[in-house]
Enzyme design. Structure first.
Site, PDB file in Angstrom:
ATOM      1  CG  ASN A 173      41.011  32.315  48.297  1.00 24.19           C
ATOM      2  OD1 ASN A 173      40.169  33.172  47.520  1.00 24.19           O
ATOM      3  ND2 ASN A 173      40.848  31.242  48.551  1.00 24.19           N
ATOM      4  NE  ARG A 174      34.969  32.510  51.091  1.00 27.07           N
ATOM      5  CZ  ARG A 174      33.784  32.484  50.400  1.00 27.07           C
ATOM      6  NH1 ARG A 174      32.819  33.513  50.595  1.00 27.07           N
ATOM      7  NH2 ARG A 174      33.671  31.726  49.400  1.00 27.07           N
TER       8      ARG A 174
ATOM      9  CB  ALA B  55      42.739  30.605  45.615  1.00 22.97           C
ATOM     10  N   GLY B  56      40.195  30.641  42.764  1.00 22.02           N
ATOM     11  CA  GLY B  56      39.145  29.704  41.927  1.00 22.02           C
ATOM     12  C   GLY B  56      39.860  29.526  40.592  1.00 22.02           C
TER      13      GLY B  56
ATOM     14  CG  ASP C  55      38.825  32.560  31.640  1.00 19.82           C
ATOM     15  OD1 ASP C  55      38.181  33.436  30.945  1.00 19.82           O
ATOM     16  OD2 ASP C  55      38.301  31.775  32.471  1.00 19.82           O
TER      17      ASP C  55
ATOM     18  CE  LYS D  71      35.354  30.303  34.269  1.00 20.17           C
ATOM     19  NZ  LYS D  71      35.971  31.698  34.112  1.00 20.17           N
TER      20      LYS D  71
ATOM     21  CG  ASN E   9      37.337  29.931  29.306  1.00 20.06           C
ATOM     22  OD1 ASN E   9      38.183  28.887  28.690  1.00 20.06           O
ATOM     23  ND2 ASN E   9      37.014  30.993  29.181  1.00 20.06           N
TER      24      ASN E   9
HETATM   25  P1  NAP Z   1      35.354  30.512  41.431  1.00 18.45           P
HETATM   26  O1  NAP Z   1      36.032  29.420  40.754  1.00 18.45           O
HETATM   27  O2  NAP Z   1      34.119  29.893  42.153  1.00 18.45           O
HETATM   28  O3  NAP Z   1      36.270  31.113  42.543  1.00 18.45           O
HETATM   29  C1  NAP Z   1      35.747  32.354  43.204  1.00 18.45           C
HETATM   30  C2  NAP Z   1      37.078  32.717  44.178  1.00 18.45           C
HETATM   31  O4  NAP Z   1      36.338  33.763  44.942  1.00 18.45           O
HETATM   32  C3  NAP Z   1      37.308  31.854  45.327  1.00 18.45           C
HETATM   33  O5  NAP Z   1      38.779  32.020  45.452  1.00 18.45           O
HETATM   34  C4  NAP Z   1      36.463  32.203  46.566  1.00 18.45           C
HETATM   35  O6  NAP Z   1      37.042  31.951  47.822  1.00 18.45           O
HETATM   36  C5  NAP Z   1      36.376  33.611  46.167  1.00 18.45           C
HETATM   37  N1  NAP Z   1      34.998  34.222  46.942  1.00 18.45           N
HETATM   38  C6  NAP Z   1      33.861  33.887  46.503  1.00 18.45           C
HETATM   39  N2  NAP Z   1      33.062  34.556  47.116  1.00 18.45           N
HETATM   40  C7  NAP Z   1      33.713  35.108  47.968  1.00 18.45           C
HETATM   41  C8  NAP Z   1      33.283  35.938  49.324  1.00 18.45           C
HETATM   42  N3  NAP Z   1      31.958  36.365  49.472  1.00 18.45           N
HETATM   43  N4  NAP Z   1      34.201  36.544  50.041  1.00 18.45           N
HETATM   44  C9  NAP Z   1      35.431  36.315  49.772  1.00 18.45           C
HETATM   45  N5  NAP Z   1      35.945  35.461  48.610  1.00 18.45           N
HETATM   46  C10 NAP Z   1      34.886  34.922  47.574  1.00 18.45           C
HETATM   47  O7  NAP Z   1      34.815  31.515  40.221  1.00 18.45           O
HETATM   48  P2  NAP Z   1      35.563  31.899  39.029  1.00 18.45           P
HETATM   49  O8  NAP Z   1      34.932  31.058  37.984  1.00 18.45           O
HETATM   50  O9  NAP Z   1      37.036  32.102  39.151  1.00 18.45           O
HETATM   51  O10 NAP Z   1      34.796  33.363  38.816  1.00 18.45           O
HETATM   52  C11 NAP Z   1      35.315  34.384  39.572  1.00 18.45           C
HETATM   53  C12 NAP Z   1      34.367  35.815  38.835  1.00 18.45           C
HETATM   54  O11 NAP Z   1      35.268  36.006  37.930  1.00 18.45           O
HETATM   55  C13 NAP Z   1      33.040  35.717  38.467  1.00 18.45           C
HETATM   56  O12 NAP Z   1      32.594  36.875  39.224  1.00 18.45           O
HETATM   57  C14 NAP Z   1      33.153  35.795  37.017  1.00 18.45           C
HETATM   58  O13 NAP Z   1      31.902  36.218  36.412  1.00 18.45           O
HETATM   59  C15 NAP Z   1      34.278  36.377  36.864  1.00 18.45           C
HETATM   60  N6  NAP Z   1      34.964  36.210  35.736  1.00 18.45           N
HETATM   61  C16 NAP Z   1      35.078  37.317  34.661  1.00 18.45           C
HETATM   62  C17 NAP Z   1      35.754  36.709  33.506  1.00 18.45           C
HETATM   63  C18 NAP Z   1      35.983  37.836  32.481  1.00 18.45           C
HETATM   64  O14 NAP Z   1      35.952  37.560  31.103  1.00 18.45           O
HETATM   65  N7  NAP Z   1      35.941  39.142  32.536  1.00 18.45           N
HETATM   66  C19 NAP Z   1      36.161  35.463  33.058  1.00 18.45           C
HETATM   67  C20 NAP Z   1      36.159  34.544  34.182  1.00 18.45           C
HETATM   68  C21 NAP Z   1      35.707  34.801  35.423  1.00 18.45           C
HETATM   69  P3  NAP Z   1      37.195  30.435  48.475  1.00 18.45           P
HETATM   70  O15 NAP Z   1      38.162  29.812  47.945  1.00 18.45           O
HETATM   71  O16 NAP Z   1      37.271  30.995  50.071  1.00 18.45           O
HETATM   72  O17 NAP Z   1      35.668  29.691  48.209  1.00 18.45           O
END
Ligand code: NAP
Length: 269
Positions: free
Chosen positions: A150-151, A128-129, A104, A68, A89
């Site tokens: 955040n991690r 923080a993604g 989103d 994203k 998104n």
């Molecule tokens: P992203 O940009 O990759 O960000 C992921 C975040 O989660 C980062 O801050 C990362 O920390 C942290 N993280 C990942 N794995 C981790 C772990 N094992 N332990 C601790 N922290 C961890 O991802 P995103 O696009 O924001 O998506 C995140 C989630 O939201 C996904 O599951 C996605 O399917 C869901 N989502 C749902 C909706 C909905 O409509 N319901 C919409 C959007 C997204 P670091 O900074 O340390 O790497």
């Protein structure tokens, strides 16, 4: 019926197997008799993928984890809100010009506001993604008080700086999460296939809190099981998915998607 005139939309991500977007959009295309199809592609090289999708004339692209933020570098135009959020998104292919949006944040606010008001609420935002950035943007507009957990602490600090938030903490700082009015998980922890994991322990949650879980596969994540065990209020990720997809559908087709039809498609999962 797929034929030479069928317009193609898709979701790109890695992993992407968890995405419910294809079933959601395709169900509404079928019901409304639209000559569209929606597929999912697992993508690692986002630049090459966007070049290819642009070239073959894919008309709409939904972007999910982890692309994203990076995707911003490779589109031709970014709408104002997505620019401030710094995450995208949704991409519309307008005759070869890729225009980026973020649906989103409005989807998340709509899901939350079904259960609570947001002004002055203390929010523990986990992650923080890309999704956390959308939430930080929307919740700031609603005058909520947001702390990031955040991690990678540097990314949390960056969000605090970008959106003028309350503070940044390691996700392990459970003491501070306990005192929040609303906990929001935007990390993928608990998503298939790792369904036995939760971003926080059960004793972080109490009955007066609201827990918003953005992960929607599975529907009842470990975090939601904890929330129910503590008799706290749940906001489901599928609600956010639904509301953000409704706006996305309009951007891709120009047509208002009937929300009941979309919700029915999700319930069939
Ligand atoms: P992203 O940009 O990759 O960000 C992921 C975040 O989660 C980062 O801050 C990362 O920390 C942290 N993280 C990942 N794995 C981790 C772990 N094992 N332990 C601790 N922290 C961890 O991802 P995103 O696009 O924001 O998506 C995140 C989630 O939201 C996904 O599951 C996605 O399917 C869901 N989502 C749902 C909706 C909905 O409509 N319901 C919409 C959007 C997204 P670091 O900074 O340390 O790497």
């Amino acid at each position: 019926m797929i034929d030479v005139k069928t317009k193609l939309c898709c979701v790109i991500g890695n992993p992407v197997e968890q995405s419910l977007s294809p079933q959601l959009h395709n169900a509404v295309y079928d019901a409304l008799g639209l000559n569209y199809a929606f597929l999912a592609f697992k993508v690692t090289d986002i630049k090459k993928a966007l070049d290819g999708l642009r070239t073959i004339g894919v008309c709409g692209i939904s972007v999910t984890i982890p692309h994203k933020l990076e995707v911003l570098k490779y589109v031709d135009e970014v709408d104002k809100e997505a620019q401030v959020i710094g995450a995208v998104n949704t991409i519309v292919n307008d005759c070869g010009r890729l225009i980026a949006f973020n649906t989103d944040w409005r989807g998340a606010l709509q899901a939350l506001e079904e259960k609570t008001t947001l002004a002055n609420k203390r929010i523990a935002l986990l992650g923080a993604g890309g999704t956390a950035r959308a939430l930080a943007f929307g919740l700031t507009r609603k005058k909520a008080k947001i702390s990031i957990f955040n991690r990678t602490i540097e990314k949390a600090y960056q969000l605090v700086k970008d959106f003028n938030l309350e503070g940044a903490f390691p996700i392990s700082d459970v003491g501070k999460i306990k005192s929040a009015d609303i906990i929001i998980n935007t990390t993928p922890i608990g998503m298939v296939p790792d369904t036995n994991q939760s971003p926080i322990p059960v004793d972080c949650i109490n009955s007066s809190q609201i827990v918003f879980e953005v992960v929607y596969k599975p529907k009842e994540t470990k975090l939601i099981q904890y929330t129910k065990a503590k008799k706290a209020t749940v906001v489901y990720g599928y609600k956010m998915l639904l509301y953000q997809a409704q706006e996305q559908f309009k951007l891709f087709t120009g047509i208002d998607a009937p929300i009941e039809m979309m919700e029915k498609a999700l319930k069939n999962d």
